[in-house]
Design a protein around this motif. Structure first.
Motif, mmCIF file in Angstrom:
data_model
loop_
_atom_site.group_PDB
_atom_site.id
_atom_site.type_symbol
_atom_site.label_atom_id
_atom_site.label_comp_id
_atom_site.label_asym_id
_atom_site.label_seq_id
_atom_site.Cartn_x
_atom_site.Cartn_y
_atom_site.Cartn_z
ATOM 1 N N ASP A 72 0.813 -1.227 0.000
ATOM 2 C CA ASP A 72 0.000 0.000 0.000
ATOM 3 C C ASP A 72 0.847 1.279 0.000
ATOM 4 O OD1 ASP A 72 -2.336 -1.568 0.096
ATOM 5 O OD2 ASP A 72 -2.231 -1.659 2.286
ATOM 6 N N ALA A 73 2.117 1.191 -0.383
ATOM 7 C CA ALA A 73 3.007 2.359 -0.353
ATOM 8 C C ALA A 73 2.593 3.403 -1.378
ATOM 9 C CB ALA A 73 4.445 1.926 -0.619
ATOM 10 N N ASP A 74 2.811 4.657 -1.041
ATOM 11 C CA ASP A 74 2.587 5.767 -1.963
ATOM 12 C C ASP A 74 3.620 5.681 -3.083
ATOM 13 O OD1 ASP A 74 2.403 8.219 -3.276
ATOM 14 O OD2 ASP A 74 2.032 9.332 -1.432
ATOM 15 N N SER A 75 3.168 5.630 -4.322
ATOM 16 C CA SER A 75 4.081 5.472 -5.459
ATOM 17 C C SER A 75 4.986 6.679 -5.668
ATOM 18 C CB SER A 75 3.286 5.184 -6.739
ATOM 19 O OG SER A 75 2.665 3.920 -6.659
ATOM 20 N N ALA A 76 4.723 7.777 -4.970
ATOM 21 C CA ALA A 76 5.636 8.920 -5.014
ATOM 22 C C ALA A 76 7.021 8.533 -4.493
ATOM 23 C CB ALA A 76 5.079 10.088 -4.206
ATOM 24 N N ILE A 77 7.075 7.535 -3.618
ATOM 25 C CA ILE A 77 8.368 7.026 -3.137
ATOM 26 C C ILE A 77 9.190 6.492 -4.296
ATOM 27 C CG2 ILE A 77 9.503 5.275 -1.697
ATOM 28 C CD1 ILE A 77 7.095 5.330 0.106
ATOM 29 N N PHE A 78 8.552 5.709 -5.160
ATOM 30 C CA PHE A 78 9.244 5.111 -6.294
ATOM 31 C C PHE A 78 9.731 6.196 -7.256
ATOM 32 C CE2 PHE A 78 5.755 1.678 -5.719
ATOM 33 C CZ PHE A 78 6.320 1.287 -4.521
ATOM 34 N N LEU A 79 8.872 7.176 -7.480
ATOM 35 C CA LEU A 79 9.233 8.270 -8.383
ATOM 36 C C LEU A 79 10.397 9.075 -7.822
ATOM 37 C CD1 LEU A 79 8.339 9.533 -11.061
ATOM 38 C CD2 LEU A 79 6.882 11.079 -9.748
ATOM 39 N N GLN A 80 10.412 9.274 -6.500
ATOM 40 C CA GLN A 80 11.507 10.023 -5.881
ATOM 41 C C GLN A 80 12.841 9.324 -6.087
ATOM 42 O OE1 GLN A 80 11.496 13.052 -4.483
ATOM 43 N NE2 GLN A 80 13.700 12.883 -4.173
ATOM 44 N N LEU A 81 12.847 7.995 -5.998
ATOM 45 C CA LEU A 81 14.098 7.274 -6.227
ATOM 46 C C LEU A 81 14.559 7.440 -7.670
ATOM 47 C CD1 LEU A 81 15.544 4.096 -4.932
ATOM 48 C CD2 LEU A 81 15.186 4.175 -7.395
ATOM 49 N N ALA A 82 13.612 7.396 -8.622
ATOM 50 C CA ALA A 82 13.981 7.586 -10.028
ATOM 51 C C ALA A 82 14.575 8.967 -10.252
ATOM 52 C CB ALA A 82 12.761 7.375 -10.920
ATOM 53 N N LEU A 83 14.038 9.979 -9.582
ATOM 54 C CA LEU A 83 14.587 11.330 -9.704
ATOM 55 C C LEU A 83 15.984 11.414 -9.109
ATOM 56 C CD1 LEU A 83 11.394 13.394 -8.817
ATOM 57 C CD2 LEU A 83 12.481 13.190 -11.062
ATOM 58 N N GLU A 84 16.214 10.687 -8.017
ATOM 59 C CA GLU A 84 17.561 10.632 -7.431
ATOM 60 C C GLU A 84 18.530 9.971 -8.397
ATOM 61 O OE1 GLU A 84 18.777 11.815 -4.668
ATOM 62 O OE2 GLU A 84 16.938 12.597 -3.772
ATOM 63 N N GLU A 85 18.087 8.897 -9.038
ATOM 64 C CA GLU A 85 18.925 8.218 -10.031
ATOM 65 C C GLU A 85 19.280 9.173 -11.174
ATOM 66 O OE1 GLU A 85 19.911 4.566 -10.494
ATOM 67 O OE2 GLU A 85 19.958 5.120 -8.391
ATOM 68 N N LEU A 86 18.292 9.909 -11.625
ATOM 69 C CA LEU A 86 18.494 10.854 -12.713
ATOM 70 C C LEU A 86 19.522 11.920 -12.324
ATOM 71 C CD1 LEU A 86 17.092 11.167 -15.540
ATOM 72 C CD2 LEU A 86 15.718 12.966 -14.481
ATOM 73 N N SER A 87 19.376 12.456 -11.116
ATOM 74 C CA SER A 87 20.291 13.493 -10.636
ATOM 75 C C SER A 87 21.707 12.956 -10.476
ATOM 76 C CB SER A 87 19.782 14.049 -9.304
ATOM 77 O OG SER A 87 20.679 14.986 -8.760
ATOM 78 N N HIS A 88 21.839 11.762 -9.899
ATOM 79 C CA HIS A 88 23.169 11.182 -9.702
ATOM 80 C C HIS A 88 23.850 10.874 -11.030
ATOM 81 C CE1 HIS A 88 23.661 10.697 -5.353
ATOM 82 N NE2 HIS A 88 22.356 10.516 -5.304
ATOM 83 N N ALA A 89 23.064 10.586 -12.048
ATOM 84 C CA ALA A 89 23.644 10.320 -13.372
ATOM 85 C C ALA A 89 23.980 11.607 -14.109
ATOM 86 C CB ALA A 89 22.678 9.478 -14.203
ATOM 87 N N GLY A 90 23.554 12.759 -13.559
ATOM 88 C CA GLY A 90 23.883 14.046 -14.160
ATOM 89 C C GLY A 90 22.889 14.535 -15.189
ATOM 90 N N TYR A 91 21.629 14.083 -15.096
ATOM 91 C CA TYR A 91 20.607 14.470 -16.069
ATOM 92 C C TYR A 91 19.430 15.166 -15.390
ATOM 93 C CZ TYR A 91 22.850 11.660 -19.702
ATOM 94 O OH TYR A 91 23.739 11.162 -20.618
ATOM 95 N N ARG A 92 18.649 15.873 -16.215
ATOM 96 C CA ARG A 92 17.395 16.463 -15.748
ATOM 97 C C ARG A 92 16.322 16.236 -16.809
ATOM 98 N NH1 ARG A 92 18.937 22.888 -16.426
ATOM 99 N NH2 ARG A 92 19.031 22.905 -18.717
ATOM 100 N N ILE A 93 15.077 16.373 -16.389
ATOM 101 C CA ILE A 93 13.943 16.130 -17.283
ATOM 102 C C ILE A 93 13.754 17.296 -18.245
ATOM 103 C CG2 ILE A 93 11.444 15.823 -17.375
ATOM 104 C CD1 ILE A 93 11.656 14.511 -14.577
#
Length: 205
Positions: A72-93
């Protein structure tokens, strides 16, 4: 300019007795979407699109459906991790383009609110988020919601040693630490305490 494209897709069957969560919103409908988490098919697809853009795996790599912590977790958690991955890889949307496929409810009356919520979660402008809805005519999928998402990202840093978290996590323990930090910061779940032994296990025979 170094750009990449990521594609994500997800599907959930409708289920009675649960709220319907799509795009970070709770919608009025007689049924929700079945899933180990809150079943937000849109956020799941966007999460996979962002992870795919930087070759960081997929949502199941970080949040296995069999793990009780994501019940029952809020899927915003999953999205936040993807954004962290994006930032660590040096990219933005740059932008995301999303297509929902479902018979009901109608998305067009709330598409603006949904775009605004997704833009807020992604920390981008609303004009960088497109959400469309189609009906699954002739496909026999009236009791299923599907979502397709495409994300265009661009590099914003060069040669600064940034690496994806999936590249630096070397053990399951490190992955659990990352997940615990996300739970604490995004979901308000307290980090698990580590109980240290009161004796030296090396002395046991």
């Amino acid at each position: 300019m170094d750009t990449r494209i990521g594609f994500g897709w997800d599907s959930h069957a409708f289920k009675s007795g649960v709220p319907l969560r799509i795009g970070g919103l709770t919608l009025e409908h007689s049924e929700g979407l079945a899933g180990h988490s809150d079943g937000d098919v849109l956020l799941h697809a966007v999460t996979d699109a962002l992870l795919g853009a930087v070759a960081a795996g997929d949502i199941g790599s970080f949040f296995p459906p069999g793990d009780a912590r994501w019940k029952d977790a809020d899927s915003a958690i999953f999205l936040q991790l993807a954004l962290e991955e994006l930032s660590h890889a040096g990219y933005r949307i740059v932008n995301v383009d999303i297509t929902l496929v479902l018979a009901a409810p109608k998305i067009s009356p709330i598409a603006g609110d949904m775009r605004a919520r997704v833009a807020e979660l992604l920390d981008v402008e609303m004009n960088q988020v497109s959400i469309k809805a189609k009906t699954p005519e002739g496909m026999g999928l009236d009791h299923v919601a599907q979502c397709h998402a495409v994300a265009l990202v661009e590099r914003v840093s060069e040669g600064d040693g940034l690496r994806s978290m999936s590249a630096v996590i070397e053990s399951q323990k490190q992955l659990e630490d990352v997940v615990d930090d996300l739970l604490a910061s995004v979901h308000g779940v307290q980090k698990k305490r580590t109980i240290e032994p009161v004796y030296d296990t090396e002395d046991l025979t």
